[in-house]
Design an enzyme around this catalytic site. Structure first.
Site, PDB file in Angstrom:
ATOM      1  N   ASP A   8       0.952  -1.250   0.085  1.00  0.00           N
ATOM      2  CA  ASP A   8      -0.011  -0.095   0.107  1.00  0.00           C
ATOM      3  C   ASP A   8       0.858   1.133   0.021  1.00  0.00           C
ATOM      4  OD1 ASP A   8      -1.969  -1.726   0.086  1.00  0.00           O
ATOM      5  OD2 ASP A   8      -2.815  -1.020   2.306  1.00  0.00           O
ATOM      6  N   ASP A 132     -15.460  -3.833  -0.591  1.00  0.00           N
ATOM      7  CA  ASP A 132     -14.954  -3.522   0.715  1.00  0.00           C
ATOM      8  C   ASP A 132     -16.171  -3.120   1.791  1.00  0.00           C
ATOM      9  OD1 ASP A 132     -12.524  -3.494  -0.620  1.00  0.00           O
ATOM     10  OD2 ASP A 132     -12.296  -1.230  -0.701  1.00  0.00           O
TER      11      ASP A 132
END
Length: 243
Positions: A8, A132
């Site tokens: 990330d 998500d």
């Protein structure tokens, strides 16, 4: 079942966010190419990358770093990228620099027509959808905004647009080492048995990976991040458990 180590990116650094909260950031490095090379050296053939700045702002911010990873390791490492994939230009740029598959999240919630157009233009093998969810409700814009969708309903809708790969992240377990949300994954598999599911969130040990095997062949892969960076799980062990 493929193992996808996660990188990330935020402000050019390799980070992890606990449950997606920007204020709960841990910085693990400043050289994503070196991190990717270390994963590949440990046996990884797949890599999951997220442009967190892109997820929060809607615009790709870290693509030069992603491109550097692709130049260094493609085609020996399959790279997927999410975060900021909200228009055709961003998707095209990502694929042009060597990303193998992009992950569309927010825009998939907002426009099924856009999603269908992207699948038709670039091919189903190049487009995944990221779902998500927190307590079954899909969150968007870097997990900051709830949507009107439940995870199973969105999964059925995107599969109807030709999407073959869904990346499901359970926000409540992300970075918490508590194991994957098996019940939520079962519900998703029941909704779209024709899709391949990549699970994300909560994996911290070999037993967690083995638990995903109990869900059947629909589990295409699992994304692991914080557990690798914190040394709770060795990538080589994870790869063996997934085989």
């Amino acid at each position: 079942m493929h193992i996808f180590p996660a990188i990330d990116l935020r402000r050019g650094k390799v980070v992890r966010l606990e449950q997606g909260r920007a204020e709960a950031e841990t910085i693990y490095g400043t050289d994503p190419v070196a991190v990717a090379k270390s994963f590949h050296a440990s046996g990884a053939n797949h890599l999951h990358m997220v442009d967190l700045d892109g997820a929060f702002t809607g615009e790709l911010k870290n693509l030069p770093l992603v491109a550097a990873v692709a130049r260094a390791l493609s085609p020996s490492l399959f790279i997927e990228l999410g975060g900021g994939m909200r228009n055709e230009e961003a998707i095209a740029h990502a694929l042009q620099v060597g990303v193998d598959r992009v992950v569309i999240g927010t825009r998939a919630c907002e426009s099924l027509d856009f999603l269908r157009d992207m699948v038709e233009k670039f091919g189903a093998e190049k487009i995944a959808v990221g779902i998500d969810a927190r307590d079954g409700i899909v969150s968007t814009k870097g997990w900051t905004a709830p949507s009107p969708w439940t995870a199973p309903d969105l999964a059925r809708a995107v599969a109807g647009q030709g999407v073959r790969t869904i990346i499901y992240t359970d926000i409540a377990t992300d970075g918490m080492f508590t194991g994957p949300n098996l019940n939520a994954l079962r519900e998703l598999f029941s909704a779209v048995p024709e899709a391949g599911i990549i699970a994300s969130g909560g994996v911290a040990n070999i037993e967690h990976i083995q638990s995903l095997h109990t869900l059947g062949d629909a589990v295409e892969g699992v994304i692991i991040g914080k557990a690798l960076y914190d040394g709770k799980l060795k990538l080589a062990d994870a790869l063996r458990a997934a085989a």
